[in-house]
Design an enzyme around this catalytic site. Sequence first.
Site: not given
Length: 165
Positions: A105, A128, A136-137, A163
């Site tokens: 952040y 979001n 945003c993850h 991912e």
Amino acid sequence: MRELPALSEPRFGFHNTPFGECCIAFSNDGICAISFPESRESALLDLEHRFPQVDFKQDDRRVAAYVNQIFEKGETPSLHPIGTDFQLSIWHALQRIPVGKTTTYAQIAEAIGRPKAVRAVGTAIGANPIAYLIPCHRVIRTDGGLGGFRWGLECKKAMLAYEKK
DNA sequence: ATAAAGGCCACCC
DNA sequence: GGGTGGCCTTTAT
């Protein structure tokens, strides 16, 4: 929030994904919302809250096509997020985080030139509207903690694992 | 116009 | 590990 731009031919629908069923809302301008809600009911409430007065028509078929494009082909359809300038700048910064990477952040706050606004950055990321495609993850805490996730921390973990590699 | 609530962080214990 | 104070935007009074 602010005055909504008119959405031409607003549509929404549901379809399964690697992370459970998602709800996608879109118009001729592109995708305006993706969520991974606990129930279809809560997804609709969320839509109503975000887009009051907008009469979305259901079209699961086109949502299925979007899901295929996103998760099978790995493409990103055109997006149409709606928010304040501050939020848009942050959501834009999120899209520059490479797949499989994470940031914090605080780094996002730094990236938009507002290093002191970390708290507000967290709030904006939480707002979001387009989960997964606006990643945003991929944002975690400076201390290594996972941070939060609108659709549940399990979902955030699953996306990161998916991912990773 | 003002208050309250956040997906945070640094600093203390 | 836990609690406190400061930070900034948004939303609800």
